[in-house]
Design an enzyme around this catalytic site. Structure first.
Site, mmCIF file in Angstrom:
data_model
loop_
_atom_site.group_PDB
_atom_site.id
_atom_site.type_symbol
_atom_site.label_atom_id
_atom_site.label_comp_id
_atom_site.label_asym_id
_atom_site.label_seq_id
_atom_site.Cartn_x
_atom_site.Cartn_y
_atom_site.Cartn_z
ATOM 1 N N ASP A 167 0.800 -1.222 0.000
ATOM 2 C CA ASP A 167 0.000 0.000 0.000
ATOM 3 C C ASP A 167 0.834 1.273 0.000
ATOM 4 O OD1 ASP A 167 -0.525 0.635 3.500
ATOM 5 O OD2 ASP A 167 0.862 -0.813 2.616
ATOM 6 N N LYS A 176 -6.405 -0.541 6.748
ATOM 7 C CA LYS A 176 -5.243 -0.335 7.584
ATOM 8 C C LYS A 176 -5.046 1.150 7.846
ATOM 9 C CE LYS A 176 -0.679 0.888 6.974
ATOM 10 N NZ LYS A 176 0.419 0.932 5.987
ATOM 11 N N GLU A 223 -2.763 -0.463 13.783
ATOM 12 C CA GLU A 223 -1.301 -0.415 13.705
ATOM 13 C C GLU A 223 -0.731 0.722 14.539
ATOM 14 O OE1 GLU A 223 0.307 -0.117 9.731
ATOM 15 O OE2 GLU A 223 2.379 0.015 10.431
ATOM 16 N N GLU A 234 2.516 1.819 15.452
ATOM 17 C CA GLU A 234 3.943 1.549 15.271
ATOM 18 C C GLU A 234 4.807 2.425 16.161
ATOM 19 O OE1 GLU A 234 5.649 1.831 11.316
ATOM 20 O OE2 GLU A 234 7.656 1.351 12.067
ATOM 21 N N LYS A 280 -1.413 -4.843 14.215
ATOM 22 C CA LYS A 280 -0.150 -4.790 13.457
ATOM 23 C C LYS A 280 0.843 -3.982 14.284
ATOM 24 C CE LYS A 280 1.927 -3.445 8.985
ATOM 25 N NZ LYS A 280 1.732 -3.398 7.526
ATOM 26 N N SER A 284 2.875 -8.858 8.180
ATOM 27 C CA SER A 284 2.265 -7.896 7.267
ATOM 28 C C SER A 284 3.446 -7.061 6.802
ATOM 29 C CB SER A 284 1.225 -7.018 7.960
ATOM 30 O OG SER A 284 0.737 -6.037 7.050
ATOM 31 N N TYR A 331 6.325 7.333 5.525
ATOM 32 C CA TYR A 331 5.670 6.553 4.463
ATOM 33 C C TYR A 331 5.206 7.484 3.370
ATOM 34 C CZ TYR A 331 5.301 2.008 6.723
ATOM 35 O OH TYR A 331 5.564 0.781 7.252
#
Lengths: 358, 359
Positions: free
Chosen positions: A30, A142, A183, A185, A225, A295, A358
């Site tokens: 993605d 997500k 998620e 992170e 995640k 993932s 990202y």
């Protein structure tokens, strides 16, 4: 039940459980247009739609690879793309037993008054977007929240904002038929030790599950995640068994058994590291009421990308590299990886980029 | 780790795990002097120290019963009592593989501005008291928080206060070598249905585990003592399988796998109900990462008390009754209860529910 009643409840639970099927995991494909641009640039390929499409077609049509995948996370553009022969990617994936997923967040913005901490945006109109994506064939979503470790971080504000953002996103997804991947992170950047990472991970996950409960999310229809628990990027590395132990313990202390699967992000780990660590977790004895799988984005695609280099004549070889990593990670979910994946050029290369955006 | 790992960490983990041994459970014999007085009154026995001592001696010396018990919760007075032969109760228990525990809360007080909701007191000097109890042989503790279901209850305040109180109690125990049993009892009183009880129980447990995390409690060295998820006392009853399904689902959604065991309170359930429900939970074919056992007071002692009636000549019969209930619940912890271990029949099926029950 403290969770809400959705017309999609049974479907959400079935899809979440399917994604956690032992032997399978998620390909995170993605990357936003900007991010995939950086990847393509690294192999001297122009960031145009046809090239982005060609890369994803290479991955999704790799003979034998789809059996190791239960889901693929897509970027919005990719959700509507087709193979060169005209078959929609979504159909291709479904025929291969792979659930299409969709990235729904709109990136991060800074929290004023903090030391560069962020929150994730994308809640406005999220319900309508989820409906659209469901119609297009997506069955999970997500949303990436980001926290960092340093002297005074993560702050209570950052933890709270990100946890409650995730919870709001999660329930909106469930109202519209999409299984939310949660998620939170915690970046690996820093010179902290593994104990510090464990401490922060446990605090963050506890806050997430409190928020999910407050927002009446159906835990059986979600996935987690998280980052693995590791030393900071500037600290000495430790063995996979140590990572496995700290990670599983952190999860035992915070993640309710109702969550069917935990799908790790790879962060900046090399392809081989990410596989070996996942394998160690699945070999560990102890209570693990959720499946532990992958993932992975970079950790599944790095060698493949390098091998392809944007050239048609390299496609077969690139697909072989992808198949090898997919199979290796599938074995890791069963604790059976022997470390013998044909190590293609780049498999051991660290993929850490400081303060990765990202 | 977010958990505090003090000098007792290994011992706490070992003790908690032992208490959660499949096939064993806890006898809650920690009735305060006032409460045990009510029990004794119901069988026309005077509430004096020697009678309180006799009752507990009857239980602790029941032949064969202790093999089904991993821990006994005691009231402070009992911790220092002896058998008529002069043997400290603590020694009797330890010799039979039973860990002595101690009630450490000081009862509830009302929260001003709420509709009769309460918080539990006992934090002042708790550290010191734990140290003393540890010296006397106690290795686990219990603190009961109470919540009720009503149109606007439990309130956010009540949930927060009780969760935080439990967390503060828990960490103080761990600092002083005692495994804390975390007991957030949601009372059965009311005409709500089982779904409402489930929703409240899940909300309360989520708050409790957030508070325990905030306070750095080592979950591997704790036990949970929750209510089962049931319809309210004024609502139609449901079968054990239904209670089992809702209860296990609630726990799966809130109790982290690191917790070694869940030891249910019996509330107002009859002896037989409590056993059947526990058995149904252990028969349920769903993944349960903690053992499911009992921490029963009334539901282990009711028939025994009636059979004894305070008379020496009834002791043997009373002990036999107690053994039957212990074995029945032991079987229930492994899903092997065949039913009908009802001892003296009617007493075992007698509801022990009392509206607004105060310990």
């Amino acid at each position: 039940m403290s969770c809400f009643k959705s017309k999609y409840t049974d479907e959400l639970i079935a899809n979440a459980a399917y994604i956690g099927t032992p032997g399978k995991g998620i390909l995170a494909a993605d990357e936003s247009t900007g991010t995939i641009g950086k990847r393509l640039a690294s192999i001297n390929v122009e960031n145009v739609e046809t090239n982005r499409r060609a890369l994803r077609e290479l991955l999704f049509t790799t003979p034998g690879a789809l059996q190791y995948l239960s889901g693929v996370i897509l970027y919005e553009e990719t959700l509507y793309q087709k193979t060169a022969a005209g078959k929609p990617f979504v159909e291709l994936l479904k025929e291969g037993g792979v659930l299409p997923g969709i990235k729904v967040d709109k990136g991060t913005v800074e929290l004023a008054g903090t030391n560069g901490e962020t929150t994730t945006i994308g809640l406005d109109g999220l319900g309508d977007r989820c409906k659209k994506y469901y119609e297009a064939g997506a069955r999970f979503a997500k949303w990436r929240a980001v926290l960092k470790i340093s002297a005074n971080e993560p702050s209570e504000l950052a933890i709270h904002e990100n946890a409650y953002g995730l919870a709001r996103y999660a329930v909106i997804c469930q109202e519209n038929g999409l299984v939310p991947i949660v998620e939170p992170e915690i970046l690996v950047d820093g010179s902290h030790d593994i104990e510090k990472c464990a401490y922060v991970t446990e605090r963050v996950l506890a806050a997430c599950y409190k928020a999910l409960n407050d927002h009446h999310v159906i835990l059986e229809g979600t996935l987690l995640k998280p980052n693995m628990v590791t030393p900071g990027s500037d600290s000495a590395k430790v063995a996979p068994e140590v990572i496995a132990e700290h990670t599983v313990r952190a999860l035992q202390r915070t993640v309710p058994a109702a969550v069917p699967a935990i799908v790790f992000l790879s962060g900046g780990q090399s392809e081989e590291e990410a596989t070996v660590n996942l394998n160690a977790m699945n070999q560990l004895k102890g209570k693990k009421p959720w499946s532990l799988t992958f993932s992975y984005g970079r950790a599944l695609q790095q060698s493949t990308l390098k091998t392809w280099a944007g050239k048609e004549e390299n496609v077969e070889k690139a697909q072989a590299a992808f198949l090898a990593r997919a199979r290796a990670n599938s074995e890791a979910t069963l604790g059976g990886y022997k470390g013998d994946a044909n190590l293609v050029d780049g498999a051991s290369e660290s993929l850490h980029v400081k303060d990765y955006k990202y | 780790m977010s958990a505090f790992v003090g000098k007792y960490a290994d011992e706490l983990i070992k003790t908690a795990k032992y208490i959660a041994t499949p096939g064993k459970g806890i006898l809650a014999a920690d009735e305060s002097t006032g409460t045990i007085g009510k029990r004794l009154a119901s069988i026309n026995v005077e509430n004096i120290e020697s009678n309180r001592q006799s009752l507990r001696e009857l239980l602790f010396t029941s032949p064969g019963a202790l093999s089904y018990i991993s821990g006994v919760i005691l009231f402070e007075e009992t911790l220092y009592q002896k058998t008529s032969d002069g043997k400290p109760f603590v020694d009797v228990l330890e010799e039979n593989g039973v860990i002595p525990g101690i009630k450490v809360d000081k009862g509830v007080v009302e929260l001003a501005g709420t509709n009769g909701e309460t918080t539990t007191q006992g934090l002042d000097s708790l550290g010191q008291r734990c140290q003393q109890y540890y010296k006397a042989g106690a290795r686990f503790a219990k603190w009961r928080a109470v919540l009720k279901i009503g149109p606007t209850e439990p309130s956010e305040l009540s949930i927060q206060e009780n969760a935080k109180g439990l967390a503060r109690y828990a960490i103080i125990c761990q600092e002083n070598g005692l495994v804390p049993i975390v007991e957030p009892e949601v009372l059965t009183d009311g005409n709500h249905d089982i779904k409402k009880c489930a929703a409240v129980t899940e909300t309360v447990l989520a708050a409790v585990y957030k508070a325990l995390n905030d306070h750095h409690v080592l979950l591997e060295g704790t036990l949970l003592k929750p209510n089962m998820v049931t319809p309210g006392s004024d609502s139609p009853k449901v079968g054990p399988e239904v209670i089992a399904e809702y209860t296990v689902a609630a726990l799966r959604r809130t109790v982290p796998p690191a917790v070694p065991g869940v030891v249910f309170l019996s509330g107002g359930q009859s002896e037989e109900e409590a056993t059947l429900n526990l058995d149904a939970m252990n028969k349920l074919e769903v993944l349960k990462p903690w053992t499911l056992s009992f921490s029963f007071g009334r539901a282990l002692q009711q028939s025994t008390l009636k059979t004894w009636a305070g008379k020496k000549e009834n002791v043997t019969k009373a002990q036999a009754t107690f053994l039957v209930r212990c074995k029945a619940n032991s079987d229930a912890t492994i899903g092997k209860y065949a039913g009908g271990g009802a001892g003296t029949g009617s007493a075992a099926s007698e509801s022990l529910f009392e509206k607004g029950y105060k310990y």
